[in-house]
Design an enzyme around this catalytic site. Sequence first.
Site, PDB file in Angstrom:
ATOM      1  N   LYS A 123       6.793  -6.868  -7.908  1.00 31.27           N
ATOM      2  CA  LYS A 123       6.820  -6.315  -9.271  1.00 31.27           C
ATOM      3  C   LYS A 123       8.133  -6.660  -9.970  1.00 31.27           C
ATOM      4  CE  LYS A 123       4.016  -2.623  -7.455  1.00 31.27           C
ATOM      5  NZ  LYS A 123       4.097  -1.374  -6.701  1.00 31.27           N
TER       6      LYS A 123
ATOM      7  N   LYS B 266      12.381   2.903  -3.600  1.00 26.92           N
ATOM      8  CA  LYS B 266      11.337   2.878  -2.576  1.00 26.92           C
ATOM      9  C   LYS B 266      11.507   4.115  -1.704  1.00 26.92           C
ATOM     10  CE  LYS B 266      12.785  -1.232  -1.475  1.00 26.92           C
ATOM     11  NZ  LYS B 266      11.680  -2.154  -1.338  1.00 26.92           N
ATOM     12  N   ARG B 267      10.546   4.351  -0.845  1.00 29.36           N
ATOM     13  CA  ARG B 267      10.645   5.477   0.084  1.00 29.36           C
ATOM     14  C   ARG B 267      11.974   5.397   0.836  1.00 29.36           C
ATOM     15  NH1 ARG B 267       8.471   5.463   5.380  1.00 29.36           N
ATOM     16  NH2 ARG B 267       7.417   3.510   4.854  1.00 29.36           N
TER      17      ARG B 267
ATOM     18  N   LYS C 264      14.727   0.721   5.559  1.00 26.20           N
ATOM     19  CA  LYS C 264      14.813   0.147   4.206  1.00 26.20           C
ATOM     20  C   LYS C 264      16.261   0.043   3.737  1.00 26.20           C
ATOM     21  CE  LYS C 264      10.187   1.745   2.923  1.00 26.20           C
ATOM     22  NZ  LYS C 264       9.508   0.477   2.570  1.00 26.20           N
TER      23      LYS C 264
ATOM     24  N   HIS D  68      -0.354  -2.448   8.575  1.00 29.07           N
ATOM     25  CA  HIS D  68       0.721  -2.395   7.589  1.00 29.07           C
ATOM     26  C   HIS D  68       2.097  -2.188   8.196  1.00 29.07           C
ATOM     27  CE1 HIS D  68      -1.368  -2.446   3.696  1.00 29.07           C
ATOM     28  NE2 HIS D  68      -2.352  -1.828   4.317  1.00 29.07           N
TER      29      HIS D  68
ATOM     30  N   THR E  46       5.676  -4.478  -1.848  1.00 27.62           N
ATOM     31  CA  THR E  46       5.052  -4.945  -3.099  1.00 27.62           C
ATOM     32  C   THR E  46       5.968  -4.698  -4.284  1.00 27.62           C
ATOM     33  OG1 THR E  46       3.852  -2.836  -3.292  1.00 27.62           O
ATOM     34  CG2 THR E  46       2.657  -4.713  -2.355  1.00 27.62           C
TER      35      THR E  46
END
Length: 880
Positions: free
Chosen positions: A726, A611-612, A617, A418, A722
């Site tokens: 969504k 998100k985290r 990110k 991952h 993911t």
Amino acid sequence: MATKKAKGSAVHGIPAKIPAIAHPLAEDPADIASNINYHVQYSPHFSPFKFEPEQAYYATADSVRDRLIQQWNETYVHFHKTVPKQTHYLSMEYLYGRALTNTVGNLNIQDAYAEALNKLGHRLEEICEQEKDAALGNGGLGRLASCFLDSMATLNLPAWGYGLRYRYGLFKQRITKDGQEEIAEDWLEKFSPWEVVRHDVVFPVRFFGHVAVSPSGSRKWTGGEVVQALAYDMPIPGYKTKNTISLRLWEAKAGAEDFNLFQFNEGQYEAAAQLHSQAQQICAVLYPGDATESGKILRLKQQFFLCSASLQDSCSALFMIGPISQSLCQCPQILGELIEFQRHFFKHVDSIIRGFKERKDGSSWQWSEFPSKVAVQLNDTHPTLAIPELMRLLMDDEGLGWDEAWDVTSRTIAYTNHTVLPEALEKWSQVVMWKLLPRHMEIIEEIDKQFIAMIRSSRTDLEGKIPHMCILDNNPQKPVVRMANLCVVSAHTVNGVAQLHSDILKTELFADYVSIWPTKFQNKTNGITPRRWLRFCSPELSNIITKWLKTDEWITNLDKLANLREFSDSEEFQAEWASAKMANKQRLAQYTLQVTGESIDPNSLFDIQVKRIHEYKRQLLNILGTIYRYKKLKEMSPEERKNTTPRTIMIGGKAFATYTNAKMIVKLVNDVGAVVNTDPEVNEYLKVIFVPNYNVSVAEMLIPGSELSQHISTAGMEASGTSNMKFALNGCLIIGTLDGANVEIREEIGEENFFLFGATADEVPKLRKQREAGQFKPDPRFEEAKKFIRTGAFGSYDYNPLLESLEGNSGYGRGDYFLVGHDFPSYMDAQARVDEAYKDKKKWLKMSILSTAGSGKFSSDRTIAQYAKDIWNIEECKVP
């Protein structure tokens, strides 16, 4: 049939006309109401004379669980009769959110339960809000695992999920003036009505100790401390199918014999219950801090505890049926069949290995057949210890030789990677491993020894690469076990989770292994369940889709969404689409007011990044762009502001407690919001909201209400993502880089419907080298945003350590490793294109529709069907 009817006035606040009668399989709303009332009175969890929303939730959950358990039992009876090959999915995280909405939806009984609760004076939506999210995960890894279980059940696949029952989760996030504060999750403060404790499913798990060698040379792990793994099962129903599978969660405990009564009576209270305390620590918290040796040992304990308990279970009970509910005692025929089955079943199967050894006809299986009945999937490197543990069980407990045990293990286990982030590719201290798991280190040493010997004998061209390919890094300063290398060497299949990610694995990270085993590596692009992530979280939009497609088959065949393209220019369809999106935006506006106290305008562009919190990110890129936008708005005249596109920017996510820069980003977002939202000159055109305690239920509110979503990680660093799927499925447009699944989403929905910016994955290494050489020239807008923070415009907090990470050319914590500065100008240009596009409502609506229409590929049903066919070799086993 046991019956208890209320007489006279209402009992527990329930109308007297609703009798308390068990109807465990009821479909009629009146009978369902009676069954809920039955559970209020005969499965009581609270003091009598109250039937408020919380009490109604637990009674409703008990009622729904009756049907679940019946389907559960039927599923495992069928599995036992047909003896299919089963998949055992091992994951440290599961984030499945609230169960009630998903369960009544998958069982297709939501309307009946809504009507039943109306009869009882409650609304289904209100009751669902009482449920707390299960705190069993943190981010995409856990959410993916939960989507996969939903798809396994919906596709009628014989499969189990295995995880840990974390009592306090990762943490609950609270936002204060100082930023993020972490407090313990309280999802088990009362109890979960969905889990069923299995007091008969308990396995010993050993830590520490030593390896005893017998005169014959056989080896046995002995001594140390032994805790018990107790199973809690969560039923996972498929959509409109009888198949209901299990998520089995392990809790660590010690027995009465481990409590030293003598020490206790001597006043040595802590010493008397030492093993009990140590056992409770194992499943207390997800990802405990590992800065200390004790923290490292606890994390390693968690990982081994999951692997050992799950493999013992897999090897001792291939087919386990669900529990018999008290209410099912009212169904004599079903009860009789189950009792007879259980009598026969438990006579032969009491523990994956013992169950595997016992054929239905009484003869023995050959161990070479084990991989034809059992598939074990490792979700990332956390369950890597399943490899040496299966070897140990086969050799030390079952008497197999090394070659046979290795053949069985390497044909049973598969590994999903991952991440390509170095810090996430786990490396465990050899010193800690020898201390905690001495027998497993012997086995890992032998695996590594044989792998090196294979390279030296058959691939002499790779001898120079052995130091980075081998499993054990024996650097005398810091000897470690490379868990990803162990997985790649041992597993029969290794897969990435998006095409770009898998290509990076094959051409960079694992390129040398690919030259040895070219067929071992696959891609399985992630997916999401369309049930939770469209059908249930956005009923208005899903109803419109069903109406225009003239079928609801898209819920289990998401490719059918492509047919929406033919309506994308229809004014009538666009009007209905806009109405559904506005309803979701209004609901989101009410939620943000409730949790933050800040009112937002549903007519503004809802721009969301959740998100985290992590530097790769790039929430920092988002907030720097927001700061620049705010500064420019301040410089405009009132007339100029009226020509801008009003935006509400929402950011949410948790930062790990020890991740200083991530926590600083959370504080910066909140400090910016505190200034922007109270500025009367601009707050009509810009709002900045930090959404606290992001979890699945919050996502179910945010995602349907979104219009623009930011997926802006540095290219090549996000394996898949993911949440991007969504958002796209819900008609939200994406601004993003060519990273992870963004690449495939853009291909599917059309390049013209994706706001692209930033460096590509192949450009990133060159750009970092240019930065180190001092060749980077920052954009003036980037410098302006940083300078504005340093003026104290957002308070007196010292953000220099965070800003300095974006400056300089090299060095620890400097040099802008994640290329925020490089990508800033193209990011701002892409945001300007967003502003212009949003002004053309008809164009924006068409783009939104085409986003949903292009999302068919990203169903977890497709992903799991590919795993089942290409990796697990399992087939549908549908309950008749």
